[in-house]
Each structure stands twice: as structure tokens, then as C-alpha cells.
Design a protein around this motif. Structure first.
Motif, PDB file in Angstrom:
ATOM      1  N   LEU A 110       7.027   3.396 -16.655  1.00 61.97           N
ATOM      2  CA  LEU A 110       6.307   3.553 -15.396  1.00 61.97           C
ATOM      3  C   LEU A 110       7.166   3.177 -14.200  1.00 61.97           C
ATOM      4  CD1 LEU A 110       3.598   4.093 -13.967  1.00 61.97           C
ATOM      5  CD2 LEU A 110       3.067   1.695 -14.263  1.00 61.97           C
ATOM      6  N   ALA A 111       8.139   2.286 -14.406  1.00 65.53           N
ATOM      7  CA  ALA A 111       8.911   1.746 -13.293  1.00 65.53           C
ATOM      8  C   ALA A 111      10.018   2.672 -12.815  1.00 65.53           C
ATOM      9  CB  ALA A 111       9.514   0.395 -13.682  1.00 65.53           C
ATOM     10  N   HIS A 112      10.350   3.692 -13.587  1.00 66.76           N
ATOM     11  CA  HIS A 112      11.447   4.577 -13.168  1.00 66.76           C
ATOM     12  C   HIS A 112      11.126   5.220 -11.825  1.00 66.76           C
ATOM     13  CE1 HIS A 112      13.893   4.169 -16.689  1.00 66.76           C
ATOM     14  NE2 HIS A 112      12.828   4.282 -17.438  1.00 66.76           N
ATOM     15  N   GLY A 113      12.021   5.057 -10.912  1.00 63.06           N
ATOM     16  CA  GLY A 113      11.872   5.669  -9.598  1.00 63.06           C
ATOM     17  C   GLY A 113      11.069   4.835  -8.611  1.00 63.06           C
ATOM     18  N   ILE A 114      10.608   3.665  -9.016  1.00 61.75           N
ATOM     19  CA  ILE A 114       9.852   2.832  -8.084  1.00 61.75           C
ATOM     20  C   ILE A 114      10.813   1.877  -7.395  1.00 61.75           C
ATOM     21  CG2 ILE A 114       8.070   1.036  -7.865  1.00 61.75           C
ATOM     22  CD1 ILE A 114       6.614   2.349 -10.176  1.00 61.75           C
ATOM     23  N   ASP A 115      10.762   1.876  -6.103  1.00 54.56           N
ATOM     24  CA  ASP A 115      11.635   1.007  -5.309  1.00 54.56           C
ATOM     25  C   ASP A 115      10.848  -0.211  -4.870  1.00 54.56           C
ATOM     26  OD1 ASP A 115      13.657  -0.036  -3.753  1.00 54.56           O
ATOM     27  OD2 ASP A 115      13.208   1.264  -2.050  1.00 54.56           O
ATOM     28  N   TRP A 116      10.933  -1.288  -5.650  1.00 54.22           N
ATOM     29  CA  TRP A 116      10.227  -2.522  -5.283  1.00 54.22           C
ATOM     30  C   TRP A 116      11.159  -3.323  -4.429  1.00 54.22           C
ATOM     31  CZ3 TRP A 116       5.201  -3.156  -5.900  1.00 54.22           C
ATOM     32  CH2 TRP A 116       4.545  -2.369  -6.835  1.00 54.22           C
ATOM     33  N   ASP A 144       0.830  -1.203   0.000  1.00 54.30           N
ATOM     34  CA  ASP A 144       0.000   0.000   0.000  1.00 54.30           C
ATOM     35  C   ASP A 144       0.865   1.253   0.000  1.00 54.30           C
ATOM     36  OD1 ASP A 144      -2.450   1.389  -0.003  1.00 54.30           O
ATOM     37  OD2 ASP A 144      -2.373   1.605   2.182  1.00 54.30           O
ATOM     38  N   GLU A 145       1.933   1.262   0.787  1.00 50.10           N
ATOM     39  CA  GLU A 145       2.818   2.424   0.838  1.00 50.10           C
ATOM     40  C   GLU A 145       3.497   2.679  -0.506  1.00 50.10           C
ATOM     41  OE1 GLU A 145       5.509   1.886   4.120  1.00 50.10           O
ATOM     42  OE2 GLU A 145       3.907   2.131   5.605  1.00 50.10           O
ATOM     43  N   VAL A 146       3.943   1.621  -1.197  1.00 52.17           N
ATOM     44  CA  VAL A 146       4.571   1.784  -2.512  1.00 52.17           C
ATOM     45  C   VAL A 146       3.557   2.344  -3.502  1.00 52.17           C
ATOM     46  CG1 VAL A 146       5.559   0.538  -4.478  1.00 52.17           C
ATOM     47  CG2 VAL A 146       6.359   0.035  -2.173  1.00 52.17           C
ATOM     48  N   LEU A 147       2.336   1.830  -3.473  1.00 52.04           N
ATOM     49  CA  LEU A 147       1.300   2.337  -4.373  1.00 52.04           C
ATOM     50  C   LEU A 147       1.043   3.817  -4.121  1.00 52.04           C
ATOM     51  CD1 LEU A 147      -1.249  -0.639  -4.199  1.00 52.04           C
ATOM     52  CD2 LEU A 147       0.252  -0.047  -6.118  1.00 52.04           C
ATOM     53  N   GLN A 148       0.900   4.191  -2.854  1.00 54.34           N
ATOM     54  CA  GLN A 148       0.626   5.587  -2.503  1.00 54.34           C
ATOM     55  C   GLN A 148       1.792   6.498  -2.875  1.00 54.34           C
ATOM     56  OE1 GLN A 148      -2.397   6.509  -1.514  1.00 54.34           O
ATOM     57  NE2 GLN A 148      -2.962   4.344  -1.591  1.00 54.34           N
ATOM     58  N   ARG A 149       2.996   6.059  -2.539  1.00 54.94           N
ATOM     59  CA  ARG A 149       4.190   6.876  -2.775  1.00 54.94           C
ATOM     60  C   ARG A 149       4.373   7.195  -4.252  1.00 54.94           C
ATOM     61  NH1 ARG A 149       8.865   3.656  -1.933  1.00 54.94           N
ATOM     62  NH2 ARG A 149       7.911   3.154   0.056  1.00 54.94           N
ATOM     63  N   HIS A 150       4.016   6.243  -5.119  1.00 57.73           N
ATOM     64  CA  HIS A 150       4.269   6.430  -6.547  1.00 57.73           C
ATOM     65  C   HIS A 150       3.007   6.718  -7.352  1.00 57.73           C
ATOM     66  CE1 HIS A 150       8.454   5.435  -6.079  1.00 57.73           C
ATOM     67  NE2 HIS A 150       8.085   4.434  -5.308  1.00 57.73           N
ATOM     68  N   GLY A 151       1.892   6.927  -6.655  1.00 58.46           N
ATOM     69  CA  GLY A 151       0.659   7.290  -7.329  1.00 58.46           C
ATOM     70  C   GLY A 151       0.131   6.220  -8.270  1.00 58.46           C
ATOM     71  N   ILE A 152       0.312   4.978  -7.909  1.00 59.32           N
ATOM     72  CA  ILE A 152      -0.165   3.868  -8.732  1.00 59.32           C
ATOM     73  C   ILE A 152      -1.514   3.417  -8.190  1.00 59.32           C
ATOM     74  CG2 ILE A 152       0.293   1.497  -9.501  1.00 59.32           C
ATOM     75  CD1 ILE A 152       3.289   2.122  -9.062  1.00 59.32           C
ATOM     76  N   HIS A 153      -2.489   3.307  -9.062  1.00 57.41           N
ATOM     77  CA  HIS A 153      -3.813   2.819  -8.664  1.00 57.41           C
ATOM     78  C   HIS A 153      -3.700   1.330  -8.341  1.00 57.41           C
ATOM     79  CE1 HIS A 153      -7.931   1.357  -9.134  1.00 57.41           C
ATOM     80  NE2 HIS A 153      -8.274   2.576  -8.740  1.00 57.41           N
TER      81      HIS A 153
END
Length: 164
Positions: free
Chosen positions: A158-164, A20-29
Motif C-alpha cells: 500500500l505504501a508504494h508511491g506514498i510520500d509521507w 488530508d491532502e496525502v489521504l486524498q492524493r493516494h485514495g486512502i480512506h
């Protein structure tokens, strides 16, 4: 966005919060995310795994049964877990030379999954004839080298900047 997850991740008490935090942080629905797990973790009777799956679905994240048809209790996972997506293992995706019986079996699995309101993804589609067969069988989506070569997360816009 399809992401593979393990039993260990699903059993983690912080996994749902982390997602949930990753989704919120990166504005992903949440509806754009599909978490894939093999049958065995989904069939495990671990209460934490079941709770995580239900909590993820409440967030709007979809859950996929990956490599369907390779486990011992394949059909049980369709009703017990309540997954959203069924991913047919490559050999079930009607490879070259598939018999009419194989084609009927895949069509039956697709019909069953659709009756349970699941989307069906054919994995490892590697030739135009295979693509046509899985489409004719009623699969909703396909993935494989015929459609697109594997891509690293870094190469996805879309993945640029996302820390999975």
C-alpha cells in the motif's frame, strides 16, 4: 496504517491539511490511518495540538495514545484528548513472568479503555505466552516480533508511491 507523529507536527498549523491532502492524493480512506503520539504531546495544553487532534478526528483519522503507562499523568489523557486507540507500553503487555497482580492491572486498564470506547493495542508482544496473556486480558490488537517483524514502508504494498 499506524504512523508516529510528534508534538511539533501536531502543533503545525498546516498538519491537518497536509494529512488530508496525502489521504486524498493516494485514495486512502481516513479511517485507515491511525496517528500515534506519546502521552506527553497529547497532555500538553497547547491549543494547536488539541485543535489538530480534534480536526483529525473530524476527518475520520484515528488518534492513538502510544506507550501508555510511561508518562506521569497517564489516565488524564484518556478523557482529556478523546483518543480512539490506547497502546499499552511493552512492559504493560504482560511480559514473561507477569504476576497475577500485573495481569489484573492490565485487565483493569483494558476495561477502562473499552468503557471509554477505545481500542486497546498491546505493544512488543514477543512470545506465544505473552500473546495468549494479552488476548486473555481483552486487548483488541497486538503488535510485536512474535506476530510480525518490523517492515520498512517501501516493503508495504500500500505504501508504494506514498510520500509521507
Amino acid at each position: 496504517i499506524y504512523v508516529n507523529v510528534s508534538r511539533i507536527q501536531l502543533a503545525s498549523p498546516t498538519f491537518v491539511t497536509d494529512v488530508d491532502e496525502v489521504l486524498q492524493r493516494h485514495g486512502i480512506h481516513a479511517g485507515q490511518l491511525v496517528l500515534e503520539a506519546r502521552e506527553s504531546p497529547l497532555l500538553s495544553a497547547e491549543p494547536r495540538v488539541v485543535r489538530s487532534i480534534h480536526a483529525l478526528r473530524r476527518l475520520g483519522v484515528k488518534v492513538a495514545v502510544d506507550n501508555f503507562g510511561t508518562g506521569e499523568q497517564a489516565l488524564a489523557v484518556l478523557t482529556d484528548v478523546g483518543a480512539d486507540v490506547l497502546k499499552l507500553d511493552g512492559p504493560l503487555s504482560l511480559p514473561s513472568g507477569a504476576s497475577h497482580a500485573d495481569q489484573r492491572m492490565v485487565r483493569a486498564i483494558v476495561l477502562l479503555a473499552h468503557a471509554l470506547d477505545m481500542q486497546v493495542v498491546a505493544e512488543r508482544v514477543s512470545a506465544p505466552q505473552q500473546w495468549e496473556r494479552v488476548r486473555a486480558a481483552g486487548c483488541d490488537v497486538a503488535q510485536g516480533n512474535f506476530l510480525a517483524l518490523p517492515t520498512s514502508a517501501a516493503d508495504l504494498p500500500l505504501a508504494h508511491g506514498i510520500d509521507w
